[in-house]
Every structure is written in C-alpha cells, then in structure tokens.
Design a protein around this motif. Structure first.
Motif, mmCIF file in Angstrom:
data_model
loop_
_atom_site.group_PDB
_atom_site.id
_atom_site.type_symbol
_atom_site.label_atom_id
_atom_site.label_comp_id
_atom_site.label_asym_id
_atom_site.label_seq_id
_atom_site.Cartn_x
_atom_site.Cartn_y
_atom_site.Cartn_z
ATOM 1 N N PRO A 118 7.182 -5.989 -3.801
ATOM 2 C CA PRO A 118 7.993 -5.013 -4.544
ATOM 3 C C PRO A 118 7.238 -4.339 -5.687
ATOM 4 O O PRO A 118 7.581 -3.226 -6.069
ATOM 5 C CB PRO A 118 9.159 -5.861 -5.071
ATOM 6 N N GLY A 148 12.938 -3.569 -4.513
ATOM 7 C CA GLY A 148 12.855 -4.786 -5.310
ATOM 8 C C GLY A 148 14.147 -5.556 -5.417
ATOM 9 O O GLY A 148 14.134 -6.752 -5.717
ATOM 10 N N GLU A 164 5.700 -12.658 -4.504
ATOM 11 C CA GLU A 164 5.294 -11.693 -3.501
ATOM 12 C C GLU A 164 3.951 -12.064 -2.874
ATOM 13 O O GLU A 164 3.213 -12.910 -3.385
ATOM 14 C CB GLU A 164 5.237 -10.286 -4.091
#
Length: 670
Positions: free
Chosen positions: A145, A152, A161
């Motif tokens: 994101p 997001g 992530e």
C-alpha cells in the motif's frame, strides 16, 4: 516496427514458483474456484472462527484491478443457515480480485475479515483459460500500500507489506509478459524504482521516460505524466514547460488548459470574476468532461465550490440556482455547509432571506444522492459512497428543517423530516429533531410529537428543549418508573447503551494530575487538595472565543442538572487560553440560563500571559479545546476532546463515565 515499452532496468531475478494461483481458504469458497471474467462468481462465506462470527448483517467489498485501473464493487450477501452467500459478476477486463467482508457497508465498520491480513485474493481467467494483463503488477502492488495505489484500506494497521524486492520482481514479470501495455503503468514503474533505489532511481526513470516519449498517439494524460516526470523527478523545468506547450497546442480544451484558466480566474478582481466564470463554463462544459474524463478533473471541484460560494455571499441566488444542476452532490453539500448551515447556526441573518435557496440545495441533493461523487479514488465502494451520501443528505434535511421551523413553515419541516427513514430520522442533528417536534406540536399533532420525542431520546440526540418537554410528559404518565432519569434510560436500546459504555471503559485512564489552586468566578479559590475521597470531579476546559466550547455548554448543563443533588459529583468550568472577562461570562451565563456551573480561571505560567497551566498539566502536547477531564482520588480517569454536536449525547457520555467510576466503588465495597 512499433517500439514497445520494455522495463529493461529491472534486474533479472531468479524465477520463483508463482503464488498467483487460487487460494483455498476455509472461510471463503468460490464457484467456480477460478473466477472467469464476464461471468457470475458464486461466493460462500463461513464466518465461523473469524472476526465476524455471530454477526447478523454481513456484506462483501470487492477490490479489482481492471486493465491497470483499481476499482471497487459490492456484494450483497444472504444468510443460509451458518453460511453467507452472494453473487458477483467479474468484469471483462479484471486481472485481479480481492474480497473483504464486514459488518455493514459503512466506511468504518465494527469488524472486518480480510483473512487475517493474508487477503482473500484471486487471479481470474478468461473463458479460454488465459490470464489477463495486469495480473503480476496487481499481485505485487496490492500488497504494498505504501506505493500509493489507493488500496490501503484493505489491510489492517498491523499489516506488514511485501519487500521492495518482491514488488520489483512482480513489476518485472508484468513488463516481461505484457510489454505492449507498459505505457499504462508507467507511473507505477516509477514508484517501484523510487521505492527500491531512492535517489539512485533517476537514471532508470530517465530511461523509462525516453521510451515512453517514443510511444505513438500519446494521450493528454500520458503527456502530462511525461511533463510531471521532467519537472518533479528529473528537475528539468525547461523541458517540462516545453511539453506543456505541446499539450496546450494538441489539447486546447484539455485538462492543462482548463487548469490554467481556472488559476487565472482566482486572480481576477470581483467585478471581472463572474463574467470570466461564465465563459469558463462555456469553454470547458462539465457535462462534456463527464462523458470522457481527462486529466485535472479536480479543477471543477475547486471551481464550482468557489463560484457557488461567491454567488451565495453576493446574494445572487438566481445564478446559484442555475449552476446547482451542474454540481456533484459532494460539492453541493460543501457549499451548503459553508452557507446555509453556517448562517442558521452562527449568524443572526434572518432565515427568511435564504429559506427558498436552502430548499433548492436540498432538492438537488435529493436528486443526486446516488451520483457516486463520494466515491473518491477507491476509498469507498459504490454502495459505501451512496451510504455516506445518504448520511449527509439526512443531516442536511435536518438542517433545512431547522431553517424552515424558524420561518414558521411547519408542514415543510414535517415533510422534509419524513423523507428520512424512521430508524435514521433522529440520528443526525439535534436542532433538526427539535424543529420536527415543535412543528408537529404547532400543527396540532401532539401524539406524533410525543412519539418523535421518544424516538429522539432513544437515539440520544436531544436538545435541552426536548429534554424538558419529555420531563413534562413524564409528570403526567400513569405507569412510569420511579424517576424521570430512569424513564429516559428505559427509552434507549440496552445493547446500544452497553456498547457505548464498553467503548468508554476502553478509553478510561489512570494518570495522576498535578495539584492545583484556581481562582473562582464566584470569589475565593478552589483547591484540588480539598477534593474528598471517592469524589468525582468533572472539569470542562473552555474559552469565550471557542464556538464549540460554548455550544457544548448546553449538554454540560444537562449533565450538571442530572447530578445537582449528588454531593459526590462536582463540576467546574475552567476558562483557559483566554483572559476571563467577568462581564462577558456573566452575560453568557444569563443569556443561556446556565446554573450551578462554577467557572474557574486557569493560571498563568510564571512570567507569561497564557492562562493554561492546569490545562497543559492535564493535556500535554495539545492546545485543542473543548476538553473534558474527569478526576477521582488524585487521578485523571477520563479525558475527551471536542464536541460531537448532541447536548444529550454529551450528557450521556459524562454520566456513563460517572456511573462506571461509581461502579468501581461498589465493587470494592462488595
């Protein structure tokens, strides 16, 4: 031969065993297992063991990558036994799809299930069993994101992530498999390069740019990407300016021309602005843009808000009415807030002067509630955007009801308020609720007014006027609880009350406060050292210049009245960040009939005139007011900032915290 945009700078990483295959998650089953584009996909979701286990109203939110463009969709679910089922038509160009389940379509649901941040993610195929362009890229950037792909809100705040290397590898696979479409994800490739190499990414970006410029039939959006890359990434202003001139020549009614004209508009004097604005609407009609959106569409957002606000302030309601049909609902709402709502709440302007214009605003909101203008980027799905739009519509219907009641248009008040579903009618705006009740009474519909008042009490959105009217009704009831307060409490849904109390319990603190001695408006001093054991002290920090602080005093008065005969609860109103003006305080208290509300003066730091010593000791690191602090036995037990707009809601908040603190005493005694 057509030159293809090939991402030659990505390192040749070793091929990995592609994890793009479908997931067999225990809580979500698809039929078919591999989604087929252009066909219906059957979903079966089992919430057992997950965060939505036991919830009674579930929905599905869909995230899609449709030919290099992120979009969102909705899935309506129906309950069948312990399972929830729904159908979703996969778009023809969908290369990636992810599902998230939640307790409602609201933007901030109580609970969501995205498979514990692992995601319910799938790669569709076409009817021939082939994957679509965008599949590698989506698989990588969806899980990062921070690249700014605007997805997001799928993951939780604890999501970790994928690595920079992984994102680069997936982007590399996309460029190798689908080089002919590279121009569609040029900006994404730049983002990945910057993420991976920082300042060292400039040679790679320069190479990408050279290849991008060689593409045939560039669109205005692509030209603007090139210009931005020269200006922002490569710091080459001269080259960027030359590209801009090409854009203006090729697209004389395009996004850049529109932006330049709007910029010039805002620099014009008032006597030239309106004629120039009319010309702008003719040269860049918004309906033409809506049929084929091109870059810098945000210009219309700024242009119409500014133009409508100026028409309102100048009293040119005829021209304002003319442009309202051209505006999106989100723009209309913003202008209404700055004009009509501001006037009725904060100015002495006679509402008769703007009541008809207010109705024009409302009519346009009603017609455009489903226009999707709240679906900004992909922060909301279509259903979520409409849900948000309806919440704002309901709120402004209530504001218009207040305006109409002040003008004596009682039937209009009732008609407008009845446009809101009964289960939502009283949840938005206490002053509108009061206007509705008063209008029903003025029309001789006393029974309906009484039922409305009970509905308002249930929603926790009472004004002092409604609260007092209910007290009068309580006095003549035959079968009733022993006290008025108990009767009011009985009107509120128990599960909602307990939900609020649980939220408040989670926000309770146990922080020691510095002892203080403050001068009282009534004379003498108040010393914290004199507070008794187990005494609960509520302190409201406010200022004469603070409009929300003063608006909140009605709710605080209701809380004071609730405990006026309870010697274990005290209230003090500390004027802070403001010099106490005795005459102004007395006038404010007299005007609003405030009673049993003792004002204290915050102290100045040594050598300064700040009047914030006690405030700063209890709320370090901030200066916002109003602030509430509830003290007990030398500790701050609860702190709250701001005012939500509901007098009775504030009373409930304060009283629930007091009840929680008293329950502690009872527990200790037992």
């Amino acid at each position: 031969m057509r030159k293809k945009l090939v991402y030659v700078l990505f390192a040749c990483l070793a091929m990995v065993n592609m994890a793009l295959g479908q997931q067999n998650e225990s809580r979500l089953v698809l039929n078919p297992e591999v989604p087929i584009v252009g066909q219906d996909l059957e979903l079966t979701y089992d919430p057992k063991g997950g965060p939505l286990d036991g919830r009674t109203d579930l929905v599905g939110i869909v995230y899609m990558y449709n030919f290099y463009r992120w979009e969102m969709g909705d899935v309506r679910l129906r309950q069948e036994g312990d399972l929830w089922k729904g159908t979703f038509e996969v778009p023809d160009n969908c290369a990636f799809i992810a599902f998230k389940f939640q307790s409602s379509f609201t933007l901030q649901p109580d609970s969501t299930d995205n498979n514990n941040d692992k995601g319910f993610m799938f790669i569709p195929q076409d009817v021939a069993g082939e994957y679509l362009p965008g599949r590698y890229l989506a698989w990588g950037i969806f899980r990062m994101p921070s690249l700014g792909a605007e997805i997001g809100n799928y993951f939780s705040g604890n999501y970790k992530e994928i690595s920079n290397e992984a994102a680069m590898m997936w982007t590399d696979q996309e460029t190798k498999r689908y080089p002919q479409y590279g121009r569609h994800f040029f900006s994404t490739m730049k983002s990945v390069l910057r993420k991976m190499y920082g300042d060292n990414s400039l040679p790679g970006i320069a190479h990408l740019l050279k290849v991008m410029e060689s593409q045939p039939d560039l669109t205005e959006n692509e030209y603007e990407e090139i210009s931005t890359t020269y200006r922002v990434d490569l710091k080459n202003e001269a080259k960027a300016d030359s590209i801009d001139q090409v854009i203006l020549k090729l697209f004389p009614r395009g996004g850049l021309a529109r932006f330049n004209r709007s910029f010039e508009l805002n620099r014009l004097p008032e006597n030239q602005y309106f004629a120039a604005a009319d010309q702008f609407r003719k040269d860049f009609p918004i309906e033409t843009w809506r049929k084929n959106p091109n870059p810098r569409g945000f210009v219309y957002n700024n242009f119409y808000r500014e133009l409508a606000t100026r028409y309102y302030k100048s009293g040119n309601y005829k021209k304002l009415e003319e442009i309202l049909p051209e505006m999106d609902m989100v723009w209309i709402n913003d202008v209404y807030r700055k004009s009509v709502e501001f006037a009725i709440r904060k100015t002495p302007t006679p509402p008769e002067t703007y009541i008809d214009m207010s109705k024009k605003f409302i009519d346009q909101m009603i017609s455009k509630v489903g226009d999707g203008s709240y679906m900004q980027t992909i922060a909301a799905s279509p259903r979520q955007a409409e849900e948000l739009a309806r919440l704002w519509l309901n709120y402004y219907l209530c504001v218009h009801a207040q305006v109409a009641e002040k003008c004596g248009r009682y039937q209009e008040v009732v008609d407008v308020m009845n446009l809101i579903d009964e289960n939502q009618r009283y949840a938005s705006y206490p002053a509108g609720n009061e206007a509705y009740v008063v209008s029903l009474e003025k029309l001789g519909r006393a029974d309906e007014a009484f039922e409305a008042m009970k509905g308002v009490a249930s929603a926790g959105q009472m004004t002092p006027v409604i609260y007092d009217k209910l007290r009068e009704h309580y006095a003549v009831l035959k079968d009733k609880p022993a006290t008025f307060e108990a009767w009011i409490a009985s009107l509120k849904p128990k599960h909602e009350v307990e939900k609020i109390k649980n939220q408040l319990r989670a926000e309770m603190v146990n922080v020691p406060f510095e002892p203080f001695v403050l001068e009282s408006h009534l004379g003498g001093k108040v010393k914290s050292a004199k507070f008794k054991k187990d005494e609960i002290v509520v302190i409201d920090f406010w200022a004469l210049w603070c409009a929300p602080c003063i608006a909140a005093l009605d709710g605080m008065q209701m809380a004071v009245d609730l405990y006026v005969n309870d010697p274990t609860v005290k209230f003090y109103f500390v004027i802070t960040q403001d010099e106490p003006n005795k005459e102004k305080i007395d006038a404010l208290w007299k005007k609003n009939n405030f009673r049993n509300m003792e004002v204290l003066y915050d102290a100045n730091p040594k050598g300064k005139n700040s009047r914030n010593v006690v405030y700063k000791s209890m709320f370090p690191g901030t200066s916002g007011i109003p602030q509430k602090a509830i003290l007990k036995n030398g500790y701050i037990r609860y702190r709250a900032e701001g005012y939500g707009g509901s007098p009775s809601g504030l009373m409930d908040e304060i009283s629930y915290v007091i009840e929680i603190l008293k329950e502690e005493d009872n527990h200790v005694k037992k």
